[in-house]
Enzyme design. Structure first.
Site, PDB file in Angstrom:
ATOM      1  N   GLY A   1       4.636  15.832  27.907  1.00  0.00           N
ATOM      2  CA  GLY A   1       6.035  15.975  28.337  1.00  0.00           C
ATOM      3  C   GLY A   1       6.636  17.236  27.770  1.00  0.00           C
ATOM      4  O   GLY A   1       5.938  18.013  27.106  1.00  0.00           O
TER       5      GLY A   1
ATOM      6  N   GLU B   1       5.022  19.561  33.626  1.00  0.00           N
ATOM      7  CA  GLU B   1       4.521  19.367  32.257  1.00  0.00           C
ATOM      8  C   GLU B   1       3.131  18.730  32.267  1.00  0.00           C
ATOM      9  O   GLU B   1       2.253  19.134  31.501  1.00  0.00           O
ATOM     10  CB  GLU B   1       5.497  18.506  31.440  1.00  0.00           C
ATOM     11  CG  GLU B   1       6.789  19.221  31.048  1.00  0.00           C
ATOM     12  CD  GLU B   1       6.572  20.270  29.946  1.00  0.00           C
ATOM     13  OE1 GLU B   1       5.499  20.286  29.320  1.00  0.00           O
ATOM     14  OE2 GLU B   1       7.486  21.089  29.724  1.00  0.00           O
TER      15      GLU B   1
ATOM     16  N   GLU C   1      -0.042  20.600  30.738  1.00  0.00           N
ATOM     17  CA  GLU C   1      -0.640  20.077  29.511  1.00  0.00           C
ATOM     18  C   GLU C   1      -1.955  19.345  29.710  1.00  0.00           C
ATOM     19  O   GLU C   1      -2.755  19.242  28.788  1.00  0.00           O
ATOM     20  CB  GLU C   1       0.350  19.147  28.792  1.00  0.00           C
ATOM     21  CG  GLU C   1       1.579  19.887  28.294  1.00  0.00           C
ATOM     22  CD  GLU C   1       2.483  19.011  27.434  1.00  0.00           C
ATOM     23  OE1 GLU C   1       3.347  19.571  26.746  1.00  0.00           O
ATOM     24  OE2 GLU C   1       2.331  17.776  27.450  1.00  0.00           O
TER      25      GLU C   1
ATOM     26  N   GLU D   1      -4.952  20.070  22.586  1.00  0.00           N
ATOM     27  CA  GLU D   1      -5.930  19.006  22.702  1.00  0.00           C
ATOM     28  C   GLU D   1      -5.348  17.862  23.529  1.00  0.00           C
ATOM     29  O   GLU D   1      -4.188  17.496  23.370  1.00  0.00           O
ATOM     30  CB  GLU D   1      -6.291  18.495  21.295  1.00  0.00           C
ATOM     31  CG  GLU D   1      -7.663  17.870  21.223  1.00  0.00           C
ATOM     32  CD  GLU D   1      -7.953  17.313  19.840  1.00  0.00           C
ATOM     33  OE1 GLU D   1      -8.830  16.453  19.751  1.00  0.00           O
ATOM     34  OE2 GLU D   1      -7.291  17.742  18.870  1.00  0.00           O
TER      35      GLU D   1
END
Lengths: 228, 228
Positions: A44, A60, A64, A113
């Site tokens: 997020g 997001e 990510e 990660e």
């Protein structure tokens, strides 16, 4: 009355569930920056000024995790005053579902990660993300009893055993196999396909797909998945 | 990553439903200030910096309407970029329910006009409040089919006819009176009281109340109010 000077920040966070081989997983990222640096958290981030909320969460997630969502819905907005140590930040949480074929997670551009965690082997989570996850799990379990939402967690074509294991896993209870099959088929929302899979205990298993039209009708009438 | 400069404003708005004499109502206020000056809107306002979201909506409702809520839950967060002509304002919408005995609306300290409107005779609403109302109505109708949420709209003690009329009104369809009674009583969540009311067609009607303990059990097991 003028607009008061009560500016705050808004984030979006996503609880993304995936199901594979009898286990329910959630996607987590490891935070690169403070606060909670090095700790696991839901994917997020901040909503941009010219960005709708759903656009923000999709962006997001893409940045990510590279996750391809099958289903996304708004869950709840978390606004406790002290929930972020930096300043007042309110977060709109979403629940997403992915299919097993879309399980690939790419490392983000930040080389952050990211990984799938089985929901019964979770690390400590940053912020109030444990509460978000708990609420998402409750929503998923609740929806499973009155909407065929779980079908968004299965492949397009699946053997019946996969559906049964999915329900048993998420609701955390065993089902009588015959009753489950009989009851679920009675909803009339599955299509039996001519193809067979050869994956179930060596015997070819009939494959099913989900009939979207009949599902929508069933949903409008109200349906209760009260399978024992 | 530092917190970006994407400050925006946050409001809360409330869709408050009340039911009386076979009609479903919603509480609206008439706006004293621009934008949408003189137009009807949902009660609500800006969240203060040190205020949780639910506190904010309770405060705004109290200030603007004096309403005593029986039930309040978060509905959805509306964040379209252009939804407020002043600047970026995101609003967390709530759904509230009141009982007939709590129908009194007081003029606010701002002497703002406030009134109950039957949901089939609504004025044009400010902002995206028509969408909020539509979503609240959908949530109320949906919940009615799997939770006895409607009991928050009835008096503590009520004749059975009131419950049936409530369902018929909100779901906008007639029910077979005998079937409705038989089915609803089978859920085991009502208590028959020794008292009688003298209000139904001159004959004394049995009064019922809602058994919170048995309701909670039924809720956990899942219940489908699929009354025809």
């Amino acid at each position: 009355m003028n607009v008061p000077d009560n500016a705050l920040k808004l984030t979006v966070d996503a609880v993304v569930f995936g199901y594979r081989d009898g286990q329910l997983f959630v996607a987590l990222i490891n935070r690169k920056y403070p606060p909670y640096e090095g700790q696991w958290a839901l994917p997020g981030g901040f909503v941009l000024p010219d960005e709708n909320l759903e656009t923000a969460v999709q962006r997001e997630l893409h940045e990510e995790t590279g996750i391809q969502l099958r289903f996304l819905e708004q869950l709840f907005t978390f606004g406790e005053v002290q929930r972020d140590p930096r300043q007042r930040v309110v977060s709109v949480a979403y629940m997403g579902l992915v299919r097993p074929t879309d399980f690939d997670i790419k490392a983000s551009t930040d080389a952050q990660e990211v990984d799938w965690f089985p929901i019964d082997e979770l690390p400590a989570l940053a912020f109030d993300h444990a509460s978000m996850l708990e609420m998402a799990l409750k929503r998923l379990r609740g929806k499973l009893t009155y909407e065929p939402i779980g079908l968004n967690l299965l492949d397009e074509k699946f053997p019946f055993g996969d559906l049964e294991r999915l329900y048993a896993t998420i609701l955390n209870k065993p089902f009588d196999r015959r009753n489950f099959r009989k009851k679920f088929l009675s909803f009339g929302i599955l299509t039996e396909l001519p193809e067979k899979s050869a994956l179930e205990k060596g015997r070819p298993a009939t494959l099913y797909s989900f009939d979207r039209h009949r599902y929508e009708l069933a949903r409008q009438e109200g349906i209760l998945f009260d399978i024992k």
